[in-house]
Write an enzyme that holds these catalytic residues in place. Sequence first.
Site, PDB file in Angstrom:
ATOM      1  CD  GLN A   1      45.644  54.035  36.919  1.00  0.00           C
ATOM      2  OE1 GLN A   1      45.707  54.738  36.334  1.00  0.00           O
ATOM      3  NE2 GLN A   1      44.895  53.407  37.677  1.00  0.00           N
TER       4      GLN A   1
ATOM      5  CG  ASP B   1      28.782  61.212  56.127  1.00  0.00           C
ATOM      6  OD1 ASP B   1      29.392  60.106  56.732  1.00  0.00           O
ATOM      7  OD2 ASP B   1      29.225  61.977  55.954  1.00  0.00           O
ATOM      8  N   GLY B   2      29.160  57.345  54.988  1.00  0.00           N
ATOM      9  CA  GLY B   2      30.569  56.487  54.258  1.00  0.00           C
ATOM     10  C   GLY B   2      31.871  56.582  54.783  1.00  0.00           C
TER      11      GLY B   2
ATOM     12  CB  ALA C   1      40.328  34.883  35.502  1.00  0.00           C
ATOM     13  N   GLY C   2      40.878  37.296  32.353  1.00  0.00           N
ATOM     14  CA  GLY C   2      40.648  37.220  30.241  1.00  0.00           C
ATOM     15  C   GLY C   2      42.136  36.408  30.719  1.00  0.00           C
TER      16      GLY C   2
ATOM     17  CG  ASP D   1      50.210  37.698  36.189  1.00  0.00           C
ATOM     18  OD1 ASP D   1      51.417  37.905  36.155  1.00  0.00           O
ATOM     19  OD2 ASP D   1      49.232  37.737  34.557  1.00  0.00           O
TER      20      ASP D   1
ATOM     21  CE  LYS E   1      48.655  39.780  27.419  1.00  0.00           C
ATOM     22  NZ  LYS E   1      48.029  39.485  28.512  1.00  0.00           N
TER      23      LYS E   1
ATOM     24  NE  ARG F   1      46.395  44.051  28.621  1.00  0.00           N
ATOM     25  CZ  ARG F   1      45.538  42.784  29.493  1.00  0.00           C
ATOM     26  NH1 ARG F   1      45.006  43.092  29.239  1.00  0.00           N
ATOM     27  NH2 ARG F   1      46.118  42.103  30.173  1.00  0.00           N
TER      28      ARG F   1
END
Length: 315
Positions: A101, A41-42, A228-229, A222, A196, A198
Amino acid sequence: MDGNFQEIKIIAGNSNIALAKEISKLLEIPLTDATITTFSDGETSVAVNETVRGADVFVVQSTSNPVNNHLMELLIIIDAMKRASAGRINAVIPYYGYGRQDRKAKSRDPITAKLVADLLTVAGADRVITMDLHATQIQGFFDMPVDHLLGLPIIADYYKSLELEDMVVVSPDAGSVRRSRKLAERLDAPLAIIDKRRPKANVSEVMNIIGDIKGKNCILVDDMIDTAGTICNAAKALEQFGAKSIYAATTHGVLSGPAIERIKESPIKELLTLNTIDIAEGKFIDKMKILSVGSLFAKTIDRVHRAKSISKLFD
């Protein structure tokens, strides 16, 4: 050897077995016999087939894709070690997932970097060894020792070996300026910054370049490259502004979604990444260079076990 513990035990999770094996070989300590699988079931199943009682246990596991599976696996291994009376449990997490986050950017945001720190604590970890956290203040989320290793010296040594002329280190955004400045200092090179905007997550728009990059060999750096944008848009801007050649470097090659295709089609001459995340065979491309962090982690584990200074590794 620290007198509080017996021998070192190294347990490999499934996220980066190759790195765990390299660490094991460098330390001349065999990996602990453990079977880590899943039920039908994982659910994660962990069976450790040798004693760890009183041992200094190091669990090597990056919380990389699939992040939730690997994180849960790490927590269950730590719990198994705690219940097996390990002397000390060290979570060796070359790549710390959920680290992006790290604050409330807007109302009702979670702070997952803190949540994961709490989960590791509750599971029974006594120490964390990691590399290039997305934000260094994440160390403060832990109520236990955190050894924060740096990938920058490895990256710097590589570019020194290339002996490129007219090098310029370029920060792809404002958030990477501090890291880029440190690399520039190590390479004795000037610094440029890409301004930049975003508009939304995983979408970036390059606005301007601060610094002289025309006719220069540019090195974009980075802490991680995900879709990779950002890095590819930065490379295109550098090309438009007259850069001679464009290199990119990162500690953590997450490389999710369209990342590989974007890098292939970008003007990036070479992408350098460290092996904190196991690069799947299908994701490896000709313009990619992978350097190992195995030696650094092996030395750190040895020093932690013997209660020696870690900072000496970066002097």
